[in-house]
Design a protein around this motif. Sequence first.
Motif, mmCIF file in Angstrom:
data_model
loop_
_atom_site.group_PDB
_atom_site.id
_atom_site.type_symbol
_atom_site.label_atom_id
_atom_site.label_comp_id
_atom_site.label_asym_id
_atom_site.label_seq_id
_atom_site.Cartn_x
_atom_site.Cartn_y
_atom_site.Cartn_z
ATOM 1 N N ALA A 191 0.829 -1.204 0.000
ATOM 2 C CA ALA A 191 0.000 0.000 0.000
ATOM 3 C C ALA A 191 0.858 1.246 0.000
ATOM 4 O O ALA A 191 1.921 1.281 0.627
ATOM 5 C CB ALA A 191 -0.928 0.001 1.221
ATOM 6 N N VAL A 213 -7.434 0.542 2.482
ATOM 7 C CA VAL A 213 -6.454 -0.535 2.637
ATOM 8 C C VAL A 213 -6.915 -1.521 3.716
ATOM 9 O O VAL A 213 -6.753 -2.742 3.572
ATOM 10 C CB VAL A 213 -5.061 0.047 2.962
ATOM 11 C CG1 VAL A 213 -4.076 -1.060 3.291
ATOM 12 C CG2 VAL A 213 -4.550 0.880 1.788
ATOM 13 N N GLY A 252 -3.707 0.084 -3.126
ATOM 14 C CA GLY A 252 -3.490 -1.168 -2.442
ATOM 15 C C GLY A 252 -3.332 -2.240 -3.504
ATOM 16 O O GLY A 252 -4.224 -2.438 -4.322
#
Length: 223
Positions: A80, A150, A91
């Motif tokens: 990420a 994320v 991500g």
Amino acid sequence: MGASAVGRNKAEALAERLQTDYPHLQIEGRPCGLYELLLTDADLLEGADLIIAATGSWAAENALNRLHVDQGRRMPVLYAWTEAHACAGHGVVIAGGGGCLQCHIGRTGAPAFKVVEWPDGGDANQEEPACGAHYQPYGPVELSYVTAMVGELALDCLLDPPSQSFSRVLVTSPSRIAKLGGRLSEAWLSAHGQVGSGVRTLDRPWPTAACVACGNARPEEVT
Ligand SMILES: [Zn+2]
């Protein structure tokens, strides 16, 4: 981490805080870089259900990707990062099939796909005159969109591990990008068009490409 952790090793201080807040879990921190961890304790990673790498260090994440490829990519690794001013977040999940991390990352660690471009250099770091520290002017409010994306992606990987690599991209509102002097990149516009008002998230494929890490490409073939 805040002022209470000034002067402490970040991994140890964070592990200590998490252990205090979640006493039913076992939290460990390792006070070394990822590269050293790979050399000294690679078994730790091999037994994981999911690895999340958000170091911002190409040297470290390149080494992790090489190990992941060598070990047969048996568990997903989630990488990420954010773009300048936290105007976009990425991500990338590397699974057993599809591309490895390096398939769409250049030799110096620059991703092949960027959401925002800065025609007047608005992505340059600013510098504090007193101590020379470099920074970009954004904070937890802007960053929280990326960390939420994320976090959701990590849960997706644990609950339903993917078989193919893919990336999830978050782009902030066009008005915020314009205020900061940025604009959507040609690559974004040709693939996804203009963004309406508000924040947008979408998934993109991460296919195999000519790559020195997972394929047979020679180094000079990687762009
Ligand atoms: Zn590759």
